[in-house]
Scaffold this motif. Structure first.
Motif, PDB file in Angstrom:
ATOM      1  N   LEU A   1       0.954  -0.914  -0.171  1.00 37.81           N
ATOM      2  CA  LEU A   1       0.235   0.017  -0.361  1.00 37.81           C
ATOM      3  C   LEU A   1       1.203   1.211  -0.031  1.00 37.81           C
ATOM      4  O   LEU A   1       0.875   1.904  -0.860  1.00 37.81           O
ATOM      5  CB  LEU A   1      -1.240   0.040   0.809  1.00 37.81           C
ATOM      6  CG  LEU A   1      -2.014  -0.839   0.881  1.00 37.81           C
ATOM      7  CD1 LEU A   1      -2.941  -0.705   2.232  1.00 37.81           C
ATOM      8  CD2 LEU A   1      -3.115  -0.863   0.219  1.00 37.81           C
ATOM      9  N   SER A   4       1.597   2.232  -3.451  1.00 42.52           N
ATOM     10  CA  SER A   4       0.651   2.894  -4.748  1.00 42.52           C
ATOM     11  C   SER A   4       0.618   4.478  -3.630  1.00 42.52           C
ATOM     12  O   SER A   4       0.514   5.202  -4.534  1.00 42.52           O
ATOM     13  CB  SER A   4      -0.687   2.389  -4.288  1.00 42.52           C
ATOM     14  OG  SER A   4      -1.519   1.983  -3.028  1.00 42.52           O
ATOM     15  N   LEU A   5       0.879   5.200  -2.737  1.00 46.26           N
ATOM     16  CA  LEU A   5       0.169   6.090  -1.553  1.00 46.26           C
ATOM     17  C   LEU A   5       1.577   6.920  -2.587  1.00 46.26           C
ATOM     18  O   LEU A   5       1.421   8.153  -2.102  1.00 46.26           O
ATOM     19  CB  LEU A   5       0.428   6.387  -0.512  1.00 46.26           C
ATOM     20  CG  LEU A   5      -0.760   4.504  -0.002  1.00 46.26           C
ATOM     21  CD1 LEU A   5      -1.044   4.882   1.846  1.00 46.26           C
ATOM     22  CD2 LEU A   5      -1.772   5.791  -0.344  1.00 46.26           C
ATOM     23  N   TYR A  21      -6.084   9.745  -2.969  1.00 47.75           N
ATOM     24  CA  TYR A  21      -5.903   8.035  -3.283  1.00 47.75           C
ATOM     25  C   TYR A  21      -6.635   7.102  -4.073  1.00 47.75           C
ATOM     26  O   TYR A  21      -7.800   7.422  -5.013  1.00 47.75           O
ATOM     27  CB  TYR A  21      -5.686   7.252  -1.734  1.00 47.75           C
ATOM     28  CG  TYR A  21      -7.550   7.332  -1.429  1.00 47.75           C
ATOM     29  CD1 TYR A  21      -8.170   6.047  -2.211  1.00 47.75           C
ATOM     30  CD2 TYR A  21      -8.317   8.257  -0.716  1.00 47.75           C
ATOM     31  CE1 TYR A  21      -9.748   5.398  -1.268  1.00 47.75           C
ATOM     32  CE2 TYR A  21      -9.624   8.182  -0.502  1.00 47.75           C
ATOM     33  CZ  TYR A  21     -10.119   7.551  -0.943  1.00 47.75           C
ATOM     34  OH  TYR A  21     -11.381   7.119  -0.548  1.00 47.75           O
ATOM     35  N   ASN A  23      -8.603   4.007  -5.155  1.00 44.44           N
ATOM     36  CA  ASN A  23      -8.580   2.557  -5.112  1.00 44.44           C
ATOM     37  C   ASN A  23      -8.158   1.723  -5.285  1.00 44.44           C
ATOM     38  O   ASN A  23      -7.988   0.299  -5.530  1.00 44.44           O
ATOM     39  CB  ASN A  23     -10.210   2.610  -5.434  1.00 44.44           C
ATOM     40  CG  ASN A  23     -11.301   3.089  -4.053  1.00 44.44           C
ATOM     41  OD1 ASN A  23     -10.793   3.393  -2.234  1.00 44.44           O
ATOM     42  ND2 ASN A  23     -12.783   3.251  -4.920  1.00 44.44           N
ATOM     43  N   ILE A  26      -5.013   0.312  -4.278  1.00 50.55           N
ATOM     44  CA  ILE A  26      -5.206  -0.255  -3.244  1.00 50.55           C
ATOM     45  C   ILE A  26      -5.507  -1.651  -2.542  1.00 50.55           C
ATOM     46  O   ILE A  26      -5.320  -2.771  -3.035  1.00 50.55           O
ATOM     47  CB  ILE A  26      -6.313   0.650  -2.466  1.00 50.55           C
ATOM     48  CG1 ILE A  26      -5.150   1.968  -2.250  1.00 50.55           C
ATOM     49  CG2 ILE A  26      -6.574  -0.763  -0.429  1.00 50.55           C
ATOM     50  CD1 ILE A  26      -5.873   2.857  -1.733  1.00 50.55           C
ATOM     51  N   ILE A  42     -12.685   0.483   0.765  1.00 48.37           N
ATOM     52  CA  ILE A  42     -11.960   1.327   1.663  1.00 48.37           C
ATOM     53  C   ILE A  42     -12.368   2.749   1.972  1.00 48.37           C
ATOM     54  O   ILE A  42     -13.318   3.118   1.572  1.00 48.37           O
ATOM     55  CB  ILE A  42     -10.768   1.699   0.627  1.00 48.37           C
ATOM     56  CG1 ILE A  42     -10.001   0.691  -0.420  1.00 48.37           C
ATOM     57  CG2 ILE A  42     -10.304   2.750   0.879  1.00 48.37           C
ATOM     58  CD1 ILE A  42      -9.464   0.898  -1.343  1.00 48.37           C
ATOM     59  N   VAL A  52      -9.405   0.407   5.294  1.00 51.76           N
ATOM     60  CA  VAL A  52      -9.139  -0.831   4.012  1.00 51.76           C
ATOM     61  C   VAL A  52      -9.618  -1.996   5.563  1.00 51.76           C
ATOM     62  O   VAL A  52      -8.922  -2.783   5.595  1.00 51.76           O
ATOM     63  CB  VAL A  52      -7.884  -1.387   4.025  1.00 51.76           C
ATOM     64  CG1 VAL A  52      -8.263  -2.344   2.419  1.00 51.76           C
ATOM     65  CG2 VAL A  52      -7.320  -0.120   3.082  1.00 51.76           C
TER      66      VAL A  52
END
Length: 167
Positions: A1, A4-5, A21, A23, A26, A42, A52
């Motif tokens: 995670l 991706s962030l 963010y 979806n 994630i 989420i 999550v």
């Protein structure tokens, strides 16, 4: 995670903010780690916090191609060892694609409500008293056969009988 962030959206907004963010990223990250996830929810809970929530399928049987099958007939991939689960084969089964949240799965059609749960209960009884069940087959008429690993021993229950009384 965290990978991706660390990206940014539109090369401007960092993905680590509650309004930016992704979806899809994630969900993809969770599915990579937990392939047997049933739902992935989420929700932002603060300016810098996401919650999550994940629920997983519970396998009852396995298919011949190695997928797990749950009590509703949903076929899914899991990282759990399915060697101890009996193989389920259905003579006249077709599958349809179903959607669970943002996820898609195949579901066996033509099986009513709690049929697979009742078959699993009966499989446990046969395994504990008669022989370890290796495979369960449901033929075109709806009759259920429990088969041992060698394929020699077989217990057959016809469709229209009450399974508890018959047992």
């Amino acid at each position: 995670l965290s990978h991706s962030l660390s990206d940014s959206r539109y090369f401007l907004l960092p993905n680590n903010k509650v309004l930016s963010y992704s979806n899809d990223q994630i969900i993809e990250a969770v599915r990579t780690v937990l392939p047997g996830a049933k739902t992935i929810d989420i929700r932002p809970t603060g300016l810098h916090t996401l919650r999550v929530t994940i629920s997983e399928f519970v396998p009852l049987f396995r298919s011949e191609d190695g997928q797990a099958i749950d009590q509703e007939g949903v076929m899914f991939v899991t990282d759990k060892d399915l060697g101890s689960y009996p193989i389920l084969s259905i003579a006249s089964s077709t599958t349809a694609e179903i959607k669970s949240g943002d996820l898609f799965f195949q579901q066996i059609q033509g099986i009513e409500g709690d049929t697979l749960s009742r078959i699993k209960d009966l499989e446990a009884k046969v395994s504990s008293v008669i022989f370890p069940v290796h495979a369960v087959t449901i033929d075109a008429l709806g009759d259920v056969a429990f088969i041992d690993e060698r394929g020699v021993s077989r217990v057959l229950f016809v469709k229209d009988t009450d399974l508890k009384k018959t047992w």
